[in-house]
Write a protein that holds these residues in place. Structure first.
Motif, PDB file in Angstrom:
ATOM      1  N   LEU A   1       1.008  -1.477   0.320  1.00  0.00           N
ATOM      2  CA  LEU A   1      -0.276  -0.204   0.202  1.00  0.00           C
ATOM      3  C   LEU A   1       1.269   1.417  -0.355  1.00  0.00           C
ATOM      4  O   LEU A   1       2.115   1.547   0.342  1.00  0.00           O
ATOM      5  CB  LEU A   1      -0.980   0.415   1.143  1.00  0.00           C
ATOM      6  CG  LEU A   1      -2.100  -0.616   1.005  1.00  0.00           C
ATOM      7  CD1 LEU A   1      -2.339  -1.332   2.611  1.00  0.00           C
ATOM      8  CD2 LEU A   1      -3.016  -0.676  -0.201  1.00  0.00           C
TER       9      LEU A   1
ATOM     10  N   ASP B   1      -3.402   5.088  -2.666  1.00  0.00           N
ATOM     11  CA  ASP B   1      -4.698   3.979  -2.803  1.00  0.00           C
ATOM     12  C   ASP B   1      -5.793   3.951  -2.257  1.00  0.00           C
ATOM     13  O   ASP B   1      -6.128   4.580  -1.386  1.00  0.00           O
ATOM     14  CB  ASP B   1      -3.428   2.807  -2.531  1.00  0.00           C
ATOM     15  CG  ASP B   1      -2.666   2.675  -3.229  1.00  0.00           C
ATOM     16  OD1 ASP B   1      -1.985   2.931  -4.571  1.00  0.00           O
ATOM     17  OD2 ASP B   1      -1.359   1.234  -2.685  1.00  0.00           O
TER      18      ASP B   1
ATOM     19  N   ILE C   1      -8.647   2.250  -1.003  1.00  0.00           N
ATOM     20  CA  ILE C   1      -8.606   0.751  -0.088  1.00  0.00           C
ATOM     21  C   ILE C   1     -10.605   0.640   0.143  1.00  0.00           C
ATOM     22  O   ILE C   1     -11.190   1.331   0.651  1.00  0.00           O
ATOM     23  CB  ILE C   1      -7.874   0.882   1.290  1.00  0.00           C
ATOM     24  CG1 ILE C   1      -8.258   1.645   1.910  1.00  0.00           C
ATOM     25  CG2 ILE C   1      -6.462   0.639   0.707  1.00  0.00           C
ATOM     26  CD1 ILE C   1      -7.634   1.968   3.719  1.00  0.00           C
TER      27      ILE C   1
ATOM     28  N   VAL D   1      -5.731   5.903   0.419  1.00  0.00           N
ATOM     29  CA  VAL D   1      -4.447   5.934   1.686  1.00  0.00           C
ATOM     30  C   VAL D   1      -3.295   7.316   1.533  1.00  0.00           C
ATOM     31  O   VAL D   1      -3.103   8.161   0.648  1.00  0.00           O
ATOM     32  CB  VAL D   1      -3.941   4.912   1.551  1.00  0.00           C
ATOM     33  CG1 VAL D   1      -2.237   4.496   2.376  1.00  0.00           C
ATOM     34  CG2 VAL D   1      -4.077   3.322   1.380  1.00  0.00           C
TER      35      VAL D   1
ATOM     36  N   ARG E   1      -7.805  -3.774  -2.051  1.00  0.00           N
ATOM     37  CA  ARG E   1      -7.428  -2.947  -2.742  1.00  0.00           C
ATOM     38  C   ARG E   1      -8.442  -2.593  -3.864  1.00  0.00           C
ATOM     39  O   ARG E   1      -8.419  -3.293  -3.954  1.00  0.00           O
ATOM     40  CB  ARG E   1      -5.369  -2.320  -3.381  1.00  0.00           C
ATOM     41  CG  ARG E   1      -5.279  -1.148  -3.869  1.00  0.00           C
ATOM     42  CD  ARG E   1      -4.054  -0.882  -4.263  1.00  0.00           C
ATOM     43  NE  ARG E   1      -3.470  -1.982  -3.886  1.00  0.00           N
ATOM     44  CZ  ARG E   1      -2.426  -2.380  -3.606  1.00  0.00           C
ATOM     45  NH1 ARG E   1      -1.350  -1.981  -3.523  1.00  0.00           N
ATOM     46  NH2 ARG E   1      -2.070  -3.655  -4.289  1.00  0.00           N
TER      47      ARG E   1
END
Length: 89
Positions: free
Chosen positions: A41, A45, A47, A57, A85
């Protein structure tokens, strides 16, 4: 060990082999893939958490991940609660 005793344990051994290949091995592969996903990660990103929240993120840390839920809300999430993800391809 006599021939009869081996014949008695053969179904039990066969059952364990089937159990291993149908349940244990696929679960180990899934856990390994999830662990690799958590390790990879990075900032930006998208998620999905185990609670169903979709977040971005902000900063991956060792045990926690800082995520942005909306424009104003930034929270820390334990890595264990990242479900997957979202690939935006």
């Amino acid at each position: 060990m006599s021939q009869g005793a081996l014949a008695q344990f053969l179904p039990l051994i066969l059952l364990f082999v089937i159990f291993y290949f149908l349940i244990i091995r696929p679960q180990q592969k899934q856990q390994k893939a999830h662990k690799e996903m958590l390790a990879s990660l990075k900032k930006g990103d998208k998620i999905v958490t185990n609670g169903g929240l979709i977040a971005e993120v902000i900063k991956p840390e060792e045990d926690f991940i800082k995520i942005r839920l909306n424009e104003d809300t930034v929270v820390k999430l334990d890595r264990a609660y990242v479900a997957r993800r979202i690939d935006e391809a």
